[in-house]
Write a protein that holds these residues in place. Structure first.
Motif, mmCIF file in Angstrom:
data_model
loop_
_atom_site.group_PDB
_atom_site.id
_atom_site.type_symbol
_atom_site.label_atom_id
_atom_site.label_comp_id
_atom_site.label_asym_id
_atom_site.label_seq_id
_atom_site.Cartn_x
_atom_site.Cartn_y
_atom_site.Cartn_z
ATOM 1 N N VAL A 112 57.058 64.935 75.862
ATOM 2 C CA VAL A 112 55.858 64.963 76.692
ATOM 3 C C VAL A 112 55.100 63.658 76.471
ATOM 4 C CG1 VAL A 112 53.702 66.185 77.168
ATOM 5 C CG2 VAL A 112 55.733 67.465 76.472
ATOM 6 N N ILE A 113 54.813 62.935 77.556
ATOM 7 C CA ILE A 113 54.036 61.693 77.472
ATOM 8 C C ILE A 113 52.721 61.935 78.192
ATOM 9 C CG2 ILE A 113 53.913 59.258 78.087
ATOM 10 C CD1 ILE A 113 56.957 59.186 77.979
ATOM 11 N N GLU A 114 51.610 61.641 77.501
ATOM 12 C CA GLU A 114 50.284 61.868 78.056
ATOM 13 C C GLU A 114 49.431 60.624 77.956
ATOM 14 O OE1 GLU A 114 48.963 65.008 75.442
ATOM 15 O OE2 GLU A 114 49.600 66.540 76.868
ATOM 16 N N LYS B 233 42.789 54.886 76.357
ATOM 17 C CA LYS B 233 43.309 53.596 76.827
ATOM 18 C C LYS B 233 44.779 53.390 76.474
ATOM 19 C CE LYS B 233 38.890 51.250 76.787
ATOM 20 N NZ LYS B 233 38.143 50.070 76.356
ATOM 21 N N ASN B 234 45.428 54.401 75.881
ATOM 22 C CA ASN B 234 46.839 54.263 75.536
ATOM 23 C C ASN B 234 47.594 55.526 75.937
ATOM 24 O OD1 ASN B 234 45.880 56.035 73.614
ATOM 25 N ND2 ASN B 234 46.846 55.018 71.894
ATOM 26 N N PHE B 235 48.846 55.643 75.508
ATOM 27 C CA PHE B 235 49.677 56.800 75.802
ATOM 28 C C PHE B 235 50.185 57.388 74.499
ATOM 29 C CE2 PHE B 235 49.733 54.423 79.677
ATOM 30 C CZ PHE B 235 49.827 55.364 80.685
ATOM 31 N N SER B 236 50.436 58.688 74.507
ATOM 32 C CA SER B 236 51.037 59.334 73.345
ATOM 33 C C SER B 236 52.206 60.182 73.821
ATOM 34 C CB SER B 236 50.014 60.194 72.600
ATOM 35 O OG SER B 236 49.574 61.259 73.425
ATOM 36 N N ALA B 237 53.154 60.387 72.936
ATOM 37 C CA ALA B 237 54.337 61.188 73.253
ATOM 38 C C ALA B 237 54.636 62.102 72.078
ATOM 39 C CB ALA B 237 55.532 60.287 73.529
ATOM 40 N N TYR B 238 55.128 63.293 72.406
ATOM 41 C CA TYR B 238 55.523 64.227 71.355
ATOM 42 C C TYR B 238 56.585 65.171 71.894
ATOM 43 C CZ TYR B 238 52.614 67.637 73.799
ATOM 44 O OH TYR B 238 52.088 68.467 74.746
ATOM 45 N N SER B 239 57.262 65.823 70.981
ATOM 46 C CA SER B 239 58.253 66.823 71.349
ATOM 47 C C SER B 239 57.802 68.167 70.784
ATOM 48 C CB SER B 239 59.628 66.473 70.780
ATOM 49 O OG SER B 239 60.520 67.531 71.052
ATOM 50 N N THR C 45 51.290 51.084 76.661
ATOM 51 C CA THR C 45 51.784 51.401 78.000
ATOM 52 C C THR C 45 52.771 52.558 77.900
ATOM 53 O OG1 THR C 45 53.671 49.906 77.872
ATOM 54 C CG2 THR C 45 51.608 48.976 78.725
ATOM 55 N N ARG C 46 53.066 53.158 79.043
ATOM 56 C CA ARG C 46 54.054 54.245 79.082
ATOM 57 C C ARG C 46 55.419 53.726 78.609
ATOM 58 N NH1 ARG C 46 53.939 59.025 81.837
ATOM 59 N NH2 ARG C 46 55.960 59.929 82.299
ATOM 60 N N GLU C 47 55.787 52.526 79.053
ATOM 61 C CA GLU C 47 57.079 51.949 78.676
ATOM 62 C C GLU C 47 57.157 51.687 77.172
ATOM 63 O OE1 GLU C 47 55.193 50.868 81.310
ATOM 64 O OE2 GLU C 47 56.465 51.937 82.736
ATOM 65 N N GLU C 48 56.081 51.171 76.597
ATOM 66 C CA GLU C 48 56.059 50.919 75.154
ATOM 67 C C GLU C 48 56.175 52.227 74.374
ATOM 68 O OE1 GLU C 48 52.610 49.636 72.169
ATOM 69 O OE2 GLU C 48 53.214 47.983 73.487
ATOM 70 N N THR C 49 55.547 53.256 74.869
ATOM 71 C CA THR C 49 55.601 54.561 74.215
ATOM 72 C C THR C 49 57.002 55.140 74.251
ATOM 73 O OG1 THR C 49 53.316 54.921 74.875
ATOM 74 C CG2 THR C 49 54.540 56.859 74.171
#
Length: 40
Positions: free
Chosen positions: A7-9, A13-19, A31-35
Motif C-alpha cells: 500500500v502506497i499513501e 509532502k512525501n509518500f509511505s508504503a507498507y505491507s 516521490t512515489r517512484e522513490e518509495t
C-alpha cells in the motif's frame, strides 16, 4: 515466489508504503517512484 500487497499513501509532502501482511515492513520517499525502489 511470494507476492505481497503493498500500500502506497501520500503522507504530507512525501509518500509511505507498507505491507499489511508484513508487520514492520515500511518504506518512505519524496516521490512515489522513490518509495517503490527496493534500495531507497
Amino acid at each position: 515466489m511470494h507476492r505481497f500487497l503493498i500500500v502506497i499513501e501520500k503522507a504530507g509532502k512525501n509518500f509511505s508504503a507498507y505491507s499489511p501482511d508484513l508487520p514492520g515492513c515500511v518504506a518512505t520517499g519524496k516521490t512515489r517512484e522513490e518509495t517503490k525502489r527496493a534500495d531507497a
